[in-house]
Design a protein around this motif. Structure first.
Motif, PDB file in Angstrom:
ATOM      1  N   LEU B  31       0.858  -1.189   0.000  1.00  0.00           N
ATOM      2  CA  LEU B  31       0.000   0.000   0.000  1.00  0.00           C
ATOM      3  C   LEU B  31       0.892   1.237   0.000  1.00  0.00           C
ATOM      4  CD1 LEU B  31      -2.629  -1.090   2.697  1.00  0.00           C
ATOM      5  CD2 LEU B  31      -2.846  -1.220   0.204  1.00  0.00           C
ATOM      6  N   TRP B  32       0.355   2.349  -0.516  1.00  0.00           N
ATOM      7  CA  TRP B  32       1.153   3.569  -0.696  1.00  0.00           C
ATOM      8  C   TRP B  32       0.587   4.700   0.156  1.00  0.00           C
ATOM      9  CZ3 TRP B  32       5.726   4.866  -1.888  1.00  0.00           C
ATOM     10  CH2 TRP B  32       6.059   6.140  -2.388  1.00  0.00           C
ATOM     11  N   HIS B  33       1.452   5.399   0.860  1.00  0.00           N
ATOM     12  CA  HIS B  33       1.035   6.432   1.812  1.00  0.00           C
ATOM     13  C   HIS B  33       0.186   7.538   1.185  1.00  0.00           C
ATOM     14  CE1 HIS B  33       3.675   9.841   0.542  1.00  0.00           C
ATOM     15  NE2 HIS B  33       4.201   8.843  -0.144  1.00  0.00           N
ATOM     16  N   GLY B  34       0.414   7.810  -0.109  1.00  0.00           N
ATOM     17  CA  GLY B  34      -0.261   8.944  -0.748  1.00  0.00           C
ATOM     18  C   GLY B  34      -1.647   8.612  -1.272  1.00  0.00           C
ATOM     19  N   ASP B  35      -2.046   7.326  -1.215  1.00  0.00           N
ATOM     20  CA  ASP B  35      -3.371   6.914  -1.698  1.00  0.00           C
ATOM     21  C   ASP B  35      -4.419   7.103  -0.615  1.00  0.00           C
ATOM     22  OD1 ASP B  35      -2.191   6.102  -4.025  1.00  0.00           O
ATOM     23  OD2 ASP B  35      -2.192   3.960  -3.538  1.00  0.00           O
ATOM     24  N   HIS B  36      -5.675   7.205  -1.068  1.00  0.00           N
ATOM     25  CA  HIS B  36      -6.795   7.132  -0.127  1.00  0.00           C
ATOM     26  C   HIS B  36      -7.498   5.795  -0.343  1.00  0.00           C
ATOM     27  CE1 HIS B  36      -6.993  10.843   2.119  1.00  0.00           C
ATOM     28  NE2 HIS B  36      -6.699  11.527   1.050  1.00  0.00           N
ATOM     29  N   ASP B  37      -6.722   4.703  -0.416  1.00  0.00           N
ATOM     30  CA  ASP B  37      -7.284   3.427  -0.845  1.00  0.00           C
ATOM     31  C   ASP B  37      -6.557   2.271  -0.140  1.00  0.00           C
ATOM     32  OD1 ASP B  37      -8.358   1.290  -2.158  1.00  0.00           O
ATOM     33  OD2 ASP B  37      -7.853   1.993  -4.179  1.00  0.00           O
ATOM     34  N   LEU B  38      -7.322   1.441   0.581  1.00  0.00           N
ATOM     35  CA  LEU B  38      -6.716   0.293   1.271  1.00  0.00           C
ATOM     36  C   LEU B  38      -6.743  -0.974   0.417  1.00  0.00           C
ATOM     37  CD1 LEU B  38      -8.132   0.822   4.900  1.00  0.00           C
ATOM     38  CD2 LEU B  38      -5.879   1.448   4.029  1.00  0.00           C
ATOM     39  N   HIS B  39      -7.218  -0.866  -0.837  1.00  0.00           N
ATOM     40  CA  HIS B  39      -7.223  -1.979  -1.789  1.00  0.00           C
ATOM     41  C   HIS B  39      -7.843  -3.257  -1.212  1.00  0.00           C
ATOM     42  CE1 HIS B  39      -4.933   0.127  -4.923  1.00  0.00           C
ATOM     43  NE2 HIS B  39      -4.298   0.698  -3.912  1.00  0.00           N
ATOM     44  N   GLY B  40      -8.860  -3.092  -0.398  1.00  0.00           N
ATOM     45  CA  GLY B  40      -9.619  -4.238   0.096  1.00  0.00           C
ATOM     46  C   GLY B  40      -8.871  -5.181   1.012  1.00  0.00           C
ATOM     47  N   VAL B  41      -7.818  -4.705   1.688  1.00  0.00           N
ATOM     48  CA  VAL B  41      -7.080  -5.607   2.583  1.00  0.00           C
ATOM     49  C   VAL B  41      -7.877  -5.903   3.852  1.00  0.00           C
ATOM     50  CG1 VAL B  41      -4.806  -4.878   1.760  1.00  0.00           C
ATOM     51  CG2 VAL B  41      -5.833  -3.718   3.737  1.00  0.00           C
ATOM     52  N   ASP B  42      -7.502  -6.997   4.528  1.00  0.00           N
ATOM     53  CA  ASP B  42      -8.195  -7.416   5.747  1.00  0.00           C
ATOM     54  C   ASP B  42      -7.443  -7.010   7.007  1.00  0.00           C
ATOM     55  OD1 ASP B  42     -10.163  -9.069   4.234  1.00  0.00           O
ATOM     56  OD2 ASP B  42      -8.348 -10.184   3.704  1.00  0.00           O
ATOM     57  N   ALA B  43      -6.183  -6.600   6.837  1.00  0.00           N
ATOM     58  CA  ALA B  43      -5.370  -6.175   7.977  1.00  0.00           C
ATOM     59  C   ALA B  43      -4.256  -5.280   7.437  1.00  0.00           C
ATOM     60  CB  ALA B  43      -4.776  -7.383   8.701  1.00  0.00           C
ATOM     61  N   ILE B  44      -3.692  -4.451   8.331  1.00  0.00           N
ATOM     62  CA  ILE B  44      -2.691  -3.461   7.885  1.00  0.00           C
ATOM     63  C   ILE B  44      -1.475  -3.494   8.808  1.00  0.00           C
ATOM     64  CG2 ILE B  44      -2.245  -0.991   7.502  1.00  0.00           C
ATOM     65  CD1 ILE B  44      -5.365  -0.723   7.301  1.00  0.00           C
ATOM     66  N   ILE B  45      -0.284  -3.400   8.186  1.00  0.00           N
ATOM     67  CA  ILE B  45       0.942  -3.252   8.971  1.00  0.00           C
ATOM     68  C   ILE B  45       1.616  -1.925   8.610  1.00  0.00           C
ATOM     69  CG2 ILE B  45       3.255  -4.195   9.427  1.00  0.00           C
ATOM     70  CD1 ILE B  45       2.105  -6.981   8.906  1.00  0.00           C
ATOM     71  N   LEU B  46       1.968  -1.147   9.636  1.00  0.00           N
ATOM     72  CA  LEU B  46       2.790   0.050   9.446  1.00  0.00           C
ATOM     73  C   LEU B  46       4.222  -0.362   9.779  1.00  0.00           C
ATOM     74  CD1 LEU B  46       0.575   2.705  11.296  1.00  0.00           C
ATOM     75  CD2 LEU B  46       0.352   1.847   8.974  1.00  0.00           C
ATOM     76  N   PRO B  47       5.119  -0.340   8.795  1.00  0.00           N
ATOM     77  CA  PRO B  47       6.446  -0.939   8.981  1.00  0.00           C
ATOM     78  C   PRO B  47       7.435   0.000   9.674  1.00  0.00           C
ATOM     79  CG  PRO B  47       6.265  -0.089   6.768  1.00  0.00           C
ATOM     80  CD  PRO B  47       4.937   0.195   7.446  1.00  0.00           C
ATOM     81  N   GLY B  48       8.607  -0.566   9.980  1.00  0.00           N
ATOM     82  CA  GLY B  48       9.675   0.207  10.582  1.00  0.00           C
ATOM     83  C   GLY B  48      10.402   1.063   9.559  1.00  0.00           C
ATOM     84  N   GLY B  49      11.259   1.921  10.052  1.00  0.00           N
ATOM     85  CA  GLY B  49      12.026   2.798   9.179  1.00  0.00           C
ATOM     86  C   GLY B  49      12.139   4.186   9.766  1.00  0.00           C
ATOM     87  N   PHE B  50      12.302   5.164   8.901  1.00  0.00           N
ATOM     88  CA  PHE B  50      12.462   6.553   9.341  1.00  0.00           C
ATOM     89  C   PHE B  50      11.590   7.433   8.456  1.00  0.00           C
ATOM     90  CE2 PHE B  50      16.136   4.149  10.502  1.00  0.00           C
ATOM     91  CZ  PHE B  50      16.389   4.539  11.794  1.00  0.00           C
ATOM     92  N   SER B  51      10.262   7.264   8.541  1.00  0.00           N
ATOM     93  CA  SER B  51       9.378   8.019   7.663  1.00  0.00           C
ATOM     94  C   SER B  51       9.665   9.511   7.797  1.00  0.00           C
ATOM     95  CB  SER B  51       7.918   7.706   7.988  1.00  0.00           C
ATOM     96  OG  SER B  51       7.619   8.011   9.326  1.00  0.00           O
ATOM     97  N   TYR B  52       9.751  10.164   6.639  1.00  0.00           N
ATOM     98  CA  TYR B  52      10.047  11.615   6.574  1.00  0.00           C
ATOM     99  C   TYR B  52      11.300  11.972   7.372  1.00  0.00           C
ATOM    100  CZ  TYR B  52       5.531  11.990   4.349  1.00  0.00           C
ATOM    101  OH  TYR B  52       4.487  11.832   3.477  1.00  0.00           O
ATOM    102  N   GLY B  53      12.279  11.042   7.400  1.00  0.00           N
ATOM    103  CA  GLY B  53      13.538  11.348   8.067  1.00  0.00           C
ATOM    104  C   GLY B  53      13.385  11.669   9.537  1.00  0.00           C
TER     105      GLY B  53
END
Lengths: 82, 231
Positions: B31-53
């Motif tokens: 899934l892409w942060h800039g969309d307003h669309d969950l593409h019909g998924v049944d569950a969501i994971i927000l992953p690790g990293g350094f979003s926006y630095g």
């Protein structure tokens, strides 16, 4: 163009490791007058048009909701730049 | 079951999370942060990293990205949502979980294989563990110190909302050794350590049995897939 200045500081009770490290560095200068440093943030927000009470309310809202996190920070001041 | 992983600018464990879902037997969806669309998924994971630095505060800008309005709606309706590391920070900034995460008390980034205890198995992301089970998964963060005011902390402990707790070493100064939280409903869970880095023999933490053989994180992803079968 007019600017609004928002200042945000980490809450007093929280550890500020960056401030602490800076304080230790400053203590190498002078005669030990400096005992503590806390590091916060200053946002300079440029505005198009006139600064109205309504606009300042809006900025107060985003300062609370976006620019700061009230669990860890306080909005110290919101003012129009000279 | 379709499990979506959201990529934000600066995410870096999104591929590992997608891989973990596949290894657990699910269908992984990017899934892409800039969309307003969950593409019909049944569950969501927000992953690790350094979003926006990590600009502004860790997770703060990502918490206000376009897709998060859909994620918050879905979470409030009961969809399973997991936040790992930076994803946990995003969930906290989005007010889906309580408290805040600040710079490690020792001031440096830490990476270690971390022993934690599963404190609550009544969530869709932890049901595959046994209550009190001790697991070891990688931890890597610079701002993982969990804090909350006394009242919130008392409520989290009293209501059984602590999902994971650090054992042996508190790696970042987190209050009450809190490593992860759940919401009251049990569909939203966030944690600083990385279960997705301990899902495949050869690529996980060392165990007494063999080097890099630890797969203690896999049950997180199996849990949500099992929850889908039951519901």
């Amino acid at each position: 163009m007019p600017k609004v200045i928002v200042e945000v500081m980490p809450k007093e009770v929280l550890l500020d490791p960056a401030g602490k490290a800076t304080a230790r560095a400053l203590q190498r200068f002078g005669d030990g007058e400096i005992t503590d440093v806390r590091i916060g943030k200053r946002f300079e927000i440029t505005i198009e048009g006139e600064i109205t009470p309504k606009l300042l309310d809006h900025i107060a809202e985003v300062a609370k909701d976006v620019l700061s996190n009230d669990v860890i920070e306080d909005v110290l001041s919101i003012r129009v730049a000279d | 079951m379709r499990v979506g992983v959201i990529t934000f600018p600066g995410s870096l464990d999104d591929r590992d999370a997608l891989r973990a879902i596949k290894l657990a037997g699910g269908d992984a969806v990017s899934l892409w942060h800039g969309d307003h669309d969950l593409h019909g998924v049944d569950a969501i994971i927000l992953p690790g990293g350094f979003s926006y630095g990590d600009y502004l505060r860790c997770g703060a800008i990502a918490a206000h990205s376009p897709i998060m309005s859909e994620v918050i709606d879905a979470a409030n309706k009961g969809m399973p949502v997991l936040g790992i590391c930076n994803g946990f920070q995003i969930l906290v900034e989005a007010h889906l979980l309580a408290g805040g995460l600040i710079r490690n008390d020792h001031g440096t980034f830490i990476r270690r294989d971390q022993k934690i205890r599963v404190e609550n198995v009544d969530t869709v992301w932890t049901s595959g563990y046994t209550q009190g089970q001790e697991i070891t998964i990688p931890l890597k963060n610079g701002e993982g110190g969990f804090i909350a005011d006394d009242e919130t902390l008392k409520r989290l402990e009293g209501d059984g909302l602590v999902a994971f707790r650090y054992l042996e070493v508190n790696p970042n100064g987190s209050l009450n050794d809190i490593a992860g939280l759940r919401n009251a409903r049990g569909n939203v869970v966030g944690l600083m350590p990385h279960p997705e880095h301990a899902v495949e023999p050869g690529f996980g933490p060392d165990t007494p049995a063999a080097m890099s053989s630890g797969t203690d994180g896999l049950a997180v992803f199996q849990s949500v897939l099992a929850a889908a079968v039951l519901s």
